[in-house]
Design an enzyme around this catalytic site. Sequence first.
Site, short mmCIF file in Angstrom:
data_model
loop_
_atom_site.label_atom_id
_atom_site.label_comp_id
_atom_site.label_asym_id
_atom_site.label_seq_id
_atom_site.Cartn_x
_atom_site.Cartn_y
_atom_site.Cartn_z
CD1 TRP A 38 -2.41 -2.05 1.44
CD2 TRP A 38 -3.13 -0.83 -0.27
NE1 TRP A 38 -3.56 -2.88 1.02
CE2 TRP A 38 -3.79 -1.86 -0.06
CE3 TRP A 38 -3.31 -0.06 -1.06
CZ2 TRP A 38 -5.11 -2.16 -0.76
CZ3 TRP A 38 -4.44 -0.17 -1.98
CH2 TRP A 38 -5.27 -1.24 -1.76
CG ASP A 57 -2.83 4.24 4.06
OD1 ASP A 57 -3.92 4.11 4.78
OD2 ASP A 57 -2.62 3.44 2.97
CE LYS A 73 -8.50 -2.62 4.04
NZ LYS A 73 -7.98 -1.57 3.16
C1 LIG Z 1 -7.34 -1.25 2.02
C2 LIG Z 1 -6.00 -0.12 2.12
C3 LIG Z 1 -6.09 0.88 1.30
C4 LIG Z 1 -7.06 0.89 -0.12
O1 LIG Z 1 -8.22 1.58 0.53
P1 LIG Z 1 -9.55 1.60 -0.82
O2 LIG Z 1 -10.51 2.01 0.45
O3 LIG Z 1 -9.82 0.56 -1.19
O4 LIG Z 1 -9.02 2.74 -1.22
C5 LIG Z 1 -5.00 1.72 1.21
N1 LIG Z 1 -4.16 1.61 2.56
C6 LIG Z 1 -4.23 0.49 3.38
C7 LIG Z 1 -3.15 0.49 4.35
C8 LIG Z 1 -5.26 -0.41 3.25
O5 LIG Z 1 -5.20 -1.35 4.16
#
Ligand SMILES: *Cc1c(COP(=O)(O)O)cnc(C)c1O
Length: 361
Positions: free
Chosen positions: A101, A173, A197
Amino acid sequence: MKIYNFNPGPSVLPKEILLKLQKNFQNYKNNNFSILEISHRSKYFINYAEIVEKDLRDLLNIPQEYNILFSQGGARGQFSAIPLNLLKKYEKADYINSGFWSYASFLEAKKFCHPKVINIKYLNNKNYQSLKPMKDWKIHLDSKYIHYCPNETIEGISIFEEPIFSNKIIIGDFSSTILSKKINIKKYGMIYASAQKNIGPAGLTIIIIRKDLVLKTKQKIPSILNYKILSKTKSMFNTPPIFCWYVAGLMFKWLKKKGGILKIEKKNILKSKMLYEYIDSTEFYYNLVNIQNRSLMNITFFLKINTLTIIFLKKAEKKGLYGLKGHFIHGGIRASIYNSMPKKGIISLIKFMKYFEKKFG
Ligand SMILES: *Cc1c(COP(=O)(O)O)cnc(C)c1O
């Protein structure tokens, strides 16, 4: 049969929340309409949104000099929004690469600025995947901000240190780790997370950003990604994802009732420890992540006899253990054990792993 959902996202929600949603579905607060049918401009929702924001502020101890934005477009939307909002075209920023990511955020940023990637992954002397400590990150003097991902959801690898770069804007993030443990918000210029999540259903993206950064839009950018516009309109520039926002609010209340972040952090440490201890105790399963970097949320492991992985997954589902397949770029098994996964789910998983080892080991 009791079902446990180990999906990485969209992921498990507490049973009590699902039941509450079902019960109130047609009658929002005893009015004769559903939460799905009300205007984001109605007093009902505006009042609710204020409470949601306050609960999140309480939970994460978010200082008043930070705005909370309830946006859309997922974490990937933020991969574009961050450079667009914070940089002039072709200004520089540092992107820490710790896995899938964080690297994806770097690739997206390349369209809008001059990101410099800083690789912090290495294999230690025992061949475990490890991440360099912050003091060894080769930050550039001319970078406007440092972007990193404290929990790589796919690999199950984490950075637990708090940022140490006091003269830089730090952006994190937190998609798969927000609300799982304490965050020292003041160390960051901005943190963001997609909801699916550890917060609620997919469709909502939460941004926590220091107010002085909101004023700095330097180029013409899409309005729905513009932090200034989102701040001015209280995240209601366009129609927000009301339902996701509503469920996120229920989740914040649930978490408060459970004793807040410190309580849930202890529980998360305990849950992950149980699983890692079991994995480490057998030859049959193995995890590839250095102990200091092991994720509390996404626990990845492999079977010594790789060809048994498919059978493992099939049999696990038969026992009510869902969503354990590792990401396709990574393989193996991944158990995502966010806040809503009860300890009993971990006990069931370990029990199944023991049975499987006995049968096939
Ligand atoms: C799931 C995830 C993403 C992507 O998220 P979306 O909502 O599908 O854009 C980005 N960064 C991390 C750390 C993630 O777990």
